[in-house]
Design a protein around this motif. Sequence first.
Motif, PDB file in Angstrom:
ATOM      1  N   ILE A  26      87.865  57.143  59.476  1.00 15.55           N
ATOM      2  CA  ILE A  26      87.917  58.596  60.104  1.00 15.55           C
ATOM      3  C   ILE A  26      86.468  58.539  61.002  1.00 15.55           C
ATOM      4  CG2 ILE A  26      87.674  60.778  59.931  1.00 15.55           C
ATOM      5  CD1 ILE A  26      88.794  60.739  57.317  1.00 15.55           C
ATOM      6  N   ASP A  46      82.739  62.921  56.801  1.00 13.92           N
ATOM      7  CA  ASP A  46      82.342  62.433  55.349  1.00 13.92           C
ATOM      8  C   ASP A  46      83.173  63.270  54.489  1.00 13.92           C
ATOM      9  OD1 ASP A  46      80.746  60.461  55.969  1.00 13.92           O
ATOM     10  OD2 ASP A  46      78.939  61.512  55.788  1.00 13.92           O
ATOM     11  N   ALA A  95      86.899  62.399  54.367  1.00 15.39           N
ATOM     12  CA  ALA A  95      87.368  61.306  53.808  1.00 15.39           C
ATOM     13  C   ALA A  95      87.262  61.445  52.313  1.00 15.39           C
ATOM     14  CB  ALA A  95      86.516  60.135  54.031  1.00 15.39           C
ATOM     15  N   ALA A 115      89.601  56.383  51.747  1.00 13.25           N
ATOM     16  CA  ALA A 115      89.357  56.610  53.157  1.00 13.25           C
ATOM     17  C   ALA A 115      87.983  56.586  53.486  1.00 13.25           C
ATOM     18  CB  ALA A 115      90.145  58.032  53.527  1.00 13.25           C
ATOM     19  N   ARG A 116      87.593  55.945  54.736  1.00 13.50           N
ATOM     20  CA  ARG A 116      86.210  55.598  54.752  1.00 13.50           C
ATOM     21  C   ARG A 116      85.821  56.481  56.321  1.00 13.50           C
ATOM     22  NH1 ARG A 116      85.715  49.571  55.731  1.00 13.50           N
ATOM     23  NH2 ARG A 116      88.178  49.538  55.628  1.00 13.50           N
ATOM     24  N   THR A 117      84.694  56.373  56.547  1.00 12.09           N
ATOM     25  CA  THR A 117      84.094  57.141  57.621  1.00 12.09           C
ATOM     26  C   THR A 117      83.092  56.109  58.515  1.00 12.09           C
ATOM     27  OG1 THR A 117      81.973  58.100  56.684  1.00 12.09           O
ATOM     28  CG2 THR A 117      84.229  59.234  56.715  1.00 12.09           C
TER      29      THR A 117
END
Length: 219
Positions: free
Chosen positions: A28, A35, A38, A45-47
């Motif tokens: 994202i 953050d 996620a 899921a990452r940022t």
Amino acid sequence: MRIGIIGAGAMAKALGGGWAAAGHEVLIGARSRADALAATIGYGARTGSIGAAAEFGAVVLLALPVSALDEVLDEIGGRLAGRTVIDCTNAFLPDEAAPEAVPAFVLSEEAVAARIAATVPEAHVVKAFNICAAEVWESETRVFEDRRLAVPICGDDAAAVEQVAALAQDLKLQPISAGGLHRAKYLEATSVFTVGLWFSGADARAIFPPLDAAFAVAD
């Protein structure tokens, strides 16, 4: 599949969360709240930055207000070359001609997907997921009156359309090929019309008969 999501609002949460749960890698990119989103989504899921999300995804979802598109595309446009770009946006404005206290909307722009494609011509833009609100995509309910909820998809690149159709199926939705990207403006018009009906308390589904009754005789 690696999916970059630009934006951290309700559509990013609904679609990104569904795809992460289905086993896709999600990154994202947003100016704020990435953050937190996620962490809410989970499933790894990452940022990152907006640019990082554009570079990460084989598919990139633009989950942004229409008013933010120009600035974001100016920043990342070159990084979208060769990628499938999903446009789920709608350019809604209140209909000032509607009676007082009656929710209704008009389009502030008639062909958002076409503008995106013109701005990033080396990307493969696909219009999808714009008909329903994020809460519908986030819900676990997928079958209504014995019919699976469908997602019309417009795009010019066959491989990109196939990718988006597969992502719709991963959300347990029924993809429907709705023609080339030049037809995306009809999806945008359909959305502004039906959402206005729903907000006013009318059942938009009731205006369409089921397929087995949708017959007509050619003039």
